[in-house]
Structures are given as structure tokens and as C-alpha cells.
Scaffold this active site. Structure first.
Site, PDB file in Angstrom:
ATOM      1  N   LYS A 128      20.462  -1.944  16.136  1.00 22.23           N
ATOM      2  CA  LYS A 128      19.158  -1.480  15.674  1.00 22.23           C
ATOM      3  C   LYS A 128      18.242  -1.341  16.885  1.00 22.23           C
ATOM      4  O   LYS A 128      17.828  -2.340  17.485  1.00 22.23           O
ATOM      5  CB  LYS A 128      18.539  -2.451  14.671  1.00 22.23           C
ATOM      6  CG  LYS A 128      19.019  -2.292  13.235  1.00 22.23           C
ATOM      7  CD  LYS A 128      20.424  -2.747  13.028  1.00 22.23           C
ATOM      8  CE  LYS A 128      20.817  -2.757  11.555  1.00 22.23           C
ATOM      9  NZ  LYS A 128      22.241  -3.106  11.392  1.00 22.23           N
TER      10      LYS A 128
ATOM     11  N   LYS B 235      17.649  -8.329  12.873  1.00 23.45           N
ATOM     12  CA  LYS B 235      18.348  -7.067  13.146  1.00 23.45           C
ATOM     13  C   LYS B 235      19.353  -7.241  14.277  1.00 23.45           C
ATOM     14  O   LYS B 235      19.003  -7.762  15.342  1.00 23.45           O
ATOM     15  CB  LYS B 235      17.341  -5.973  13.526  1.00 23.45           C
ATOM     16  CG  LYS B 235      16.368  -5.635  12.406  1.00 23.45           C
ATOM     17  CD  LYS B 235      15.361  -4.585  12.859  1.00 23.45           C
ATOM     18  CE  LYS B 235      14.365  -4.265  11.741  1.00 23.45           C
ATOM     19  NZ  LYS B 235      13.348  -3.285  12.162  1.00 23.45           N
TER      20      LYS B 235
ATOM     21  N   PHE C 113      -8.014 -27.478   7.023  1.00 22.48           N
ATOM     22  CA  PHE C 113      -6.798 -26.673   6.885  1.00 22.48           C
ATOM     23  C   PHE C 113      -5.676 -27.626   6.478  1.00 22.48           C
ATOM     24  O   PHE C 113      -4.852 -28.011   7.290  1.00 22.48           O
ATOM     25  CB  PHE C 113      -6.504 -25.979   8.222  1.00 22.48           C
ATOM     26  CG  PHE C 113      -5.360 -24.993   8.199  1.00 22.48           C
ATOM     27  CD1 PHE C 113      -4.595 -24.752   7.068  1.00 22.48           C
ATOM     28  CD2 PHE C 113      -5.037 -24.285   9.348  1.00 22.48           C
ATOM     29  CE1 PHE C 113      -3.543 -23.855   7.065  1.00 22.48           C
ATOM     30  CE2 PHE C 113      -3.991 -23.383   9.377  1.00 22.48           C
ATOM     31  CZ  PHE C 113      -3.242 -23.162   8.240  1.00 22.48           C
TER      32      PHE C 113
ATOM     33  N   LYS D 275      -2.484 -21.277  14.085  1.00 24.36           N
ATOM     34  CA  LYS D 275      -2.744 -20.000  14.755  1.00 24.36           C
ATOM     35  C   LYS D 275      -3.651 -20.258  15.952  1.00 24.36           C
ATOM     36  O   LYS D 275      -4.490 -21.154  15.923  1.00 24.36           O
ATOM     37  CB  LYS D 275      -3.424 -18.995  13.807  1.00 24.36           C
ATOM     38  CG  LYS D 275      -2.659 -18.721  12.525  1.00 24.36           C
ATOM     39  CD  LYS D 275      -3.399 -17.771  11.606  1.00 24.36           C
ATOM     40  CE  LYS D 275      -3.272 -16.344  12.055  1.00 24.36           C
ATOM     41  NZ  LYS D 275      -3.818 -15.402  11.033  1.00 24.36           N
TER      42      LYS D 275
ATOM     43  N   GLU E 102      21.005  -6.254   4.255  1.00 24.57           N
ATOM     44  CA  GLU E 102      22.365  -5.716   4.334  1.00 24.57           C
ATOM     45  C   GLU E 102      23.138  -6.392   5.469  1.00 24.57           C
ATOM     46  O   GLU E 102      22.627  -6.507   6.587  1.00 24.57           O
ATOM     47  CB  GLU E 102      22.336  -4.205   4.597  1.00 24.57           C
ATOM     48  CG  GLU E 102      21.719  -3.399   3.461  1.00 24.57           C
ATOM     49  CD  GLU E 102      20.212  -3.453   3.449  1.00 24.57           C
ATOM     50  OE1 GLU E 102      19.633  -3.641   2.350  1.00 24.57           O
ATOM     51  OE2 GLU E 102      19.614  -3.330   4.540  1.00 24.57           O
TER      52      GLU E 102
ATOM     53  N   ASP F 224      15.225  -0.649  17.118  1.00 26.00           N
ATOM     54  CA  ASP F 224      13.937  -1.317  16.994  1.00 26.00           C
ATOM     55  C   ASP F 224      13.900  -2.553  17.888  1.00 26.00           C
ATOM     56  O   ASP F 224      12.865  -2.862  18.489  1.00 26.00           O
ATOM     57  CB  ASP F 224      13.700  -1.771  15.544  1.00 26.00           C
ATOM     58  CG  ASP F 224      13.181  -0.658  14.659  1.00 26.00           C
ATOM     59  OD1 ASP F 224      12.714   0.359  15.192  1.00 26.00           O
ATOM     60  OD2 ASP F 224      13.271  -0.800  13.426  1.00 26.00           O
TER      61      ASP F 224
ATOM     62  N   ARG G  39       6.199  -9.413   9.933  1.00 26.80           N
ATOM     63  CA  ARG G  39       4.765  -9.164   9.769  1.00 26.80           C
ATOM     64  C   ARG G  39       3.940  -9.623  10.976  1.00 26.80           C
ATOM     65  O   ARG G  39       2.717  -9.592  10.934  1.00 26.80           O
ATOM     66  CB  ARG G  39       4.231  -9.845   8.508  1.00 26.80           C
ATOM     67  CG  ARG G  39       4.595  -9.082   7.250  1.00 26.80           C
ATOM     68  CD  ARG G  39       3.604  -9.338   6.131  1.00 26.80           C
ATOM     69  NE  ARG G  39       3.475 -10.751   5.801  1.00 26.80           N
ATOM     70  CZ  ARG G  39       2.962 -11.195   4.660  1.00 26.80           C
ATOM     71  NH1 ARG G  39       2.553 -10.333   3.744  1.00 26.80           N
ATOM     72  NH2 ARG G  39       2.858 -12.475   4.423  1.00 26.80           N
ATOM     73  N   LYS G  40       4.592 -10.053  12.046  1.00 29.94           N
ATOM     74  CA  LYS G  40       3.855 -10.491  13.230  1.00 29.94           C
ATOM     75  C   LYS G  40       4.359  -9.736  14.467  1.00 29.94           C
ATOM     76  O   LYS G  40       4.609 -10.312  15.522  1.00 29.94           O
ATOM     77  CB  LYS G  40       4.004 -12.003  13.412  1.00 29.94           C
ATOM     78  CG  LYS G  40       3.189 -12.795  12.400  1.00 29.94           C
ATOM     79  CD  LYS G  40       1.697 -12.634  12.635  1.00 29.94           C
ATOM     80  CE  LYS G  40       0.859 -13.321  11.576  1.00 29.94           C
ATOM     81  NZ  LYS G  40       0.803 -12.577  10.305  1.00 29.94           N
TER      82      LYS G  40
ATOM     83  N   ASP H 284       5.009 -16.321   7.995  1.00 25.10           N
ATOM     84  CA  ASP H 284       5.743 -15.152   8.482  1.00 25.10           C
ATOM     85  C   ASP H 284       6.733 -15.537   9.574  1.00 25.10           C
ATOM     86  O   ASP H 284       7.832 -14.967   9.663  1.00 25.10           O
ATOM     87  CB  ASP H 284       4.773 -14.100   9.027  1.00 25.10           C
ATOM     88  CG  ASP H 284       3.859 -13.543   7.947  1.00 25.10           C
ATOM     89  OD1 ASP H 284       4.286 -13.509   6.787  1.00 25.10           O
ATOM     90  OD2 ASP H 284       2.718 -13.163   8.270  1.00 25.10           O
ATOM     91  N   LYS H 285       6.362 -16.511  10.409  1.00 19.22           N
ATOM     92  CA  LYS H 285       7.270 -16.941  11.480  1.00 19.22           C
ATOM     93  C   LYS H 285       8.430 -17.776  10.931  1.00 19.22           C
ATOM     94  O   LYS H 285       9.526 -17.771  11.487  1.00 19.22           O
ATOM     95  CB  LYS H 285       6.494 -17.730  12.535  1.00 19.22           C
ATOM     96  CG  LYS H 285       5.826 -16.831  13.540  1.00 19.22           C
ATOM     97  CD  LYS H 285       6.850 -16.143  14.425  1.00 19.22           C
ATOM     98  CE  LYS H 285       6.435 -14.750  14.776  1.00 19.22           C
ATOM     99  NZ  LYS H 285       7.530 -13.875  15.113  1.00 19.22           N
TER     100      LYS H 285
ATOM    101  N   GLU I 220      16.278  -9.747   5.795  1.00 16.97           N
ATOM    102  CA  GLU I 220      14.856  -9.970   5.529  1.00 16.97           C
ATOM    103  C   GLU I 220      14.695 -11.282   4.754  1.00 16.97           C
ATOM    104  O   GLU I 220      15.529 -11.617   3.915  1.00 16.97           O
ATOM    105  CB  GLU I 220      14.274  -8.823   4.700  1.00 16.97           C
ATOM    106  CG  GLU I 220      14.593  -7.431   5.212  1.00 16.97           C
ATOM    107  CD  GLU I 220      13.877  -7.090   6.509  1.00 16.97           C
ATOM    108  OE1 GLU I 220      12.944  -7.830   6.884  1.00 16.97           O
ATOM    109  OE2 GLU I 220      14.238  -6.087   7.138  1.00 16.97           O
TER     110      GLU I 220
ATOM    111  N   HIS J 122       3.993 -21.018  10.774  1.00 14.43           N
ATOM    112  CA  HIS J 122       3.306 -19.958  10.031  1.00 14.43           C
ATOM    113  C   HIS J 122       4.296 -19.316   9.065  1.00 14.43           C
ATOM    114  O   HIS J 122       5.459 -19.098   9.417  1.00 14.43           O
ATOM    115  CB  HIS J 122       2.754 -18.918  11.014  1.00 14.43           C
ATOM    116  CG  HIS J 122       1.928 -17.868  10.374  1.00 14.43           C
ATOM    117  ND1 HIS J 122       2.487 -16.802   9.695  1.00 14.43           N
ATOM    118  CD2 HIS J 122       0.578 -17.698  10.295  1.00 14.43           C
ATOM    119  CE1 HIS J 122       1.517 -16.027   9.232  1.00 14.43           C
ATOM    120  NE2 HIS J 122       0.355 -16.548   9.576  1.00 14.43           N
TER     121      HIS J 122
ATOM    122  N   ASP K 223       0.326 -19.448   1.824  1.00 11.67           N
ATOM    123  CA  ASP K 223       0.490 -17.996   1.886  1.00 11.67           C
ATOM    124  C   ASP K 223       1.978 -17.652   1.814  1.00 11.67           C
ATOM    125  O   ASP K 223       2.799 -18.337   2.427  1.00 11.67           O
ATOM    126  CB  ASP K 223      -0.062 -17.417   3.194  1.00 11.67           C
ATOM    127  CG  ASP K 223      -1.574 -17.423   3.243  1.00 11.67           C
ATOM    128  OD1 ASP K 223      -2.183 -16.691   2.441  1.00 11.67           O
ATOM    129  OD2 ASP K 223      -2.137 -18.149   4.080  1.00 11.67           O
ATOM    130  N   ALA K 224       2.304 -16.576   1.130  1.00 14.34           N
ATOM    131  CA  ALA K 224       3.672 -16.070   1.171  1.00 14.34           C
ATOM    132  C   ALA K 224       3.958 -15.536   2.570  1.00 14.34           C
ATOM    133  O   ALA K 224       3.064 -15.113   3.297  1.00 14.34           O
ATOM    134  CB  ALA K 224       3.852 -14.959   0.141  1.00 14.34           C
TER     135      ALA K 224
END
Length: 406
Positions: free
Chosen positions: A288, A284, A249, A173, A56, A290, A263-264, A17-18, A43, A15, A257-258
Site C-alpha cells: 500500500k 496497511k 480529565f 494530548k 481485508e 499510502d 484519524r491522526k 484513535d492511537k 481497520e 488516545h 470517545d470512540a
């Protein structure tokens, strides 16, 4: 008697995003493997024929980022004639990495509440809230819908990689809807799989024939083996089984898709079954919170459930940038706790050290990339960061030493 259906989704490593999450974590692994004290916030963006890594980084490591990106894309499966507009060997790779802000670094390097304890020296890398969750629905103490969705996604990737279904392409998916009665899962209502595939399969060109074959193959080679050991499993006579609802598909991945890192985050955690603080994980470094505090919150929640103190547990932590100790701790057991939420919160505060430095040390978050051959964080970047029985993740360990805290 209350009845409801809860649905969670997962995505495969192909995918878009993955793809980004894995590249960002591959960068993190490579930097920490050489310099465990690297500060990383990486990123990734992908689109047709393009991969950009930005963010960074402060590190003494020397990494060939372009080669690393291509290798990661190649391992996912985007290479050669079937790459579909995003080929590891020919896509443009752009690198735009800056150094970490010194304003952030000073608070992380020397915590505002540092009083001499070495573990106080690391302040939280940012403010924020993190949630951890556990429940007794599965052996790994995860909600059943996300657990099943991940099982299907992993199996989908497996039969692609080993050529059991050689027409499958990397993007895919899954989605699983579970019927609950009195807060307990009792049946699988719907299974949905959307998977990228070649335009022709076994000489078939008719869209309906292709989808019928994919549907038959996915039930036989993905759904049945992925759920064979479960008490509650899909039943072809009762479970609605949907495959590629649009009909086909073929165009997928970054060509379709970009993709962006982070995003997941619901796929990465509990499938929407528990709350989420909003922070993503991949790319990260462990200062961090998060990432590191979300791992710690999962560990605490899992200990609460594994010890029998509750059937469901959600743990919230909050931090201030540059401050080591959590600003707040909250335990919620949704009426399933043997003690009150207030008592359990006080117990967690007393028995678990939730400062970033202590979390990093306990889980060896700086050392594991080197100990695991340079692919520790990247392995978490697809198919979930929690409930994994295939990765030996330290925050999933609720062995005797953990349970004795209670």
C-alpha cells in the site's frame, strides 16, 4: 521581517484513535512476522467496552487476533480498576476480517508496466498522492512544533508507565505553538497538555487544587526534562502553559470517545507543517503506497536537506493502482534550494528507485517485523512515523550512501 506562530499537536498512545492505530499495526506485525507476503488492510474501532477489527487480509499466517488485541490494550495501560470502562481483560473483541479483493490483488501481484525486472512485478496497491518533508529546524530534520509536541507526549507516557506520576491515566494530548521570525523558530509561545488522571490525587478532591498540582508536576517532570537539551525551550516566565483547560480529565480513552484507525494522520506526519495526501499508514502492508511511498518521500526529502541542497524540501509522489512506476514526482524547496525545483525533481527521478517493489526491498519492509521481534510497525503507530531517533527506522537513515547520490 515576518513573524507568525505555528502550532502542532501530538497524542499519547492511550488516545482512542492511537489505540486503534496500534492494534491495527500489531495485527500487521503478527501477520508479516509469519508470512512476509501477507496482504493486510486492517481497520480498528474502539468504544466503551468494545474493540472491533475489520478489513481485508490475505495470509498464510495463523494469529490469535483476540489475544493479540488484548495484549496490545494491556501494554498501553487499559487494565484493571483504572481502565475506565475499557479493560483489556473484559472488553468485547470482535473480528470481522475478509480476504483482499481479487481485482486489487491481480494488479499488485503483476504490475501493468511489468517488463521483466523483478522489482516491476509489484504494482501500487492503490492510486494516490504521498508527500514527504524535511527541514533544518531540528537535528532530526523535522519541524520544531511537531517535534516538541511528540517529545512531550512521549515523556507524558514515560512518567505514567514508570509511576513517577502515578495518578496519570493513558489518554493525553499535547500541543505546542512556536513563534517564527523570517521562517526561523525563535521562541515557544504556548504549551498545552491535556492528560487523563484519577479522580483523586494525594487525597485532594477539590478540582482547582488537583489541576494546580497536575500543572506543577507536568512542568517539573514532563516539560523541563523533555526539552532540557534544546536551544529553544519553554520558559515558565514567558511561555503560556495550559493544563487540562476544561478543569478535569477523568473520563477518557475509548470510554470518553470512540476511536478509529487513521484519524491522526497529521500527528503521524509533520504536524500540518507540510501537505498531506490523505492516506493513513497503520494497518496497511507495504504494497500500500499510502504507507511505503510516504516513507520513501520522507527519505528523499531528508536526503535533499541533509546533503545541503536545500533547507526545506517537500517531495510529492503519485501512483496508479497496479502500476509500478510513479505517475509523477515533484520537489518543492520553497526558495531554499541550491538548484531549481525542476533540476532537483529530475535528479530525484534519476537517482531514486521509487517503485513499490524497490521501496519494499530497500527498507526491508516485509522482513523487519520478524527481525524486530514482532513489534516493528506497532512501534511507529504512536509518536510519529518520522524524525524518530529511538526506533532505527530505515527511511530515516541518510548515511553516506544516501548522500553520495547527490
Amino acid at each position: 521581517m515576518s513573524r507568525y506562530v505555528f502550532t502542532s499537536e501530538s497524542v499519547t498512545e492511550g488516545h482512542p484513535d492511537k489505540v486503534c492505530d496500534q492494534i491495527s499495526d500489531a495485527v500487521l506485525d503478527a501477520l508479516l512476522e509469519q508470512d512476509p507476503y501477507s496482504r493486510v488492510a486492517c481497520e480498528t474501532i474502539v468504544n466503551t467496552g468494545l474493540c472491533l477489527i475489520t478489513g481485508e487480509v490475505t495470509s498464510n499466517a495463523q494469529v490469535d487476533f483476540i489475544d493479540l488485541v488484548r495484549k496490545t490494550i494491556r501494554e498501553i495501560g487499559y487494565e484493571g480498576a483504572r481502565a475506565g470502562g475499557f479493560d483489556a481483560n473484559s472488553c468485547a473483541v470482535l473480528v470481522a476480517l475478509d480476504q483482499q479483493s481479487p481485482d486489487i490483488a491481480q494488479g499488485v501481484n503483476e504490475a501493468d508496466d511489468h517488463l521483466g525486472d523483478p522489482l516491476d512485478k509489484i504494482g501500487a496497491g492503490d492510486q494516490g498522492i504521498m508527500f514527504g518533508f524535511a527541514c533544518n529546524e531540528t537535528p532530526e530534520l523535522m519541524p520544531l512544533p511537531i517535534s516538541l509536541a511528540h517529545r512531550l507526549s512521549r515523556k507524558l507516557a514515560e512518567v505514567r508507565h514508570n509511576n513517577t506520576l502515578d495518578y496519570l491515566l493513558p489518554d493525553g494530548k499535547t500541543q505546542v505553538s512556536v513563534l517564527y521570525e523570517n521562517n526561523q523558530p525563535i521562541a515557544i509561545e504556548t504549551v498545552l497538555i491535556s492528560t487523563q488522571h484519577t479522580s483523586q490525587i494525594d487525597g485532594l478532591t477539590d478540582e482547582k487544587q488537583i489541576r494546580d498540582k497536575i500543572t506543577k508536576d507536568l512542568w517539573e517532570f514532563v516539560v523541563v526534562p523533555a526539552t532540557a537539551d534544546l536551544k529553544i525551550k519553554p520558559d515558565l516566565n514567558k511561555t503560556k502553559f495550559l493544563v487540562n483547560p476544561t478543569g478535569k480529565f477523568v473520563v477518557g480513552g475509548p470510554q470518553g470517545d470512540a476511536g478509529l484507525t487513521g484519524r491522526k494522520i497529521i500527528v503521524d506526519t509533520y504536524g500540518g507543517y507540510a501537505r498531506h495526501g490523505g492516506g493513513a499508514f497503520s494497518g496497511k502492508d507495504p504494497t500500500k503506497v499510502d504507507r511505503s511511498a510516504a516513507y520513501a518521500a520522507r527519505h528523499v526529502a531528508k536526503c535533499l536537506v541533509a546533503s545541503g541542497l536545500s533547507k526545506r524540501a517537500e517531495v510529492q509522489l503519485s501512483y496508479a493502482i497496479g502500476v509500478a512506476k510513479p505517475v509523477s514526482i515533484l520537489v518543492e524547496t520553497f526558495g531554499t534550494g541550491k538548484l531549481s525545483n525542476e533540476e532537483l525533481t529530475a535528479m530525484v527521478d534519476k537517482k531514486f528507485d521509487l517503485r513499490p517493489g524497490a521501496i519494499i526491498e530497500k527498507f526491508q519492509l516485509r522482513e523487519l517485523p520478524k527481525k524486530r521481534g514482532g513489534s516493528f510497525y506497532k512501534n511507529t503507530a504512536a509518536y510519529g512515523h518520522f524524525g524518530r531517533d529511538d526506533l532505527n527506522l530505515p527511511w530515516e537513515d541518510v548515511s553516506r550512501n544516501c548522500l553520495e547520490r547527490f
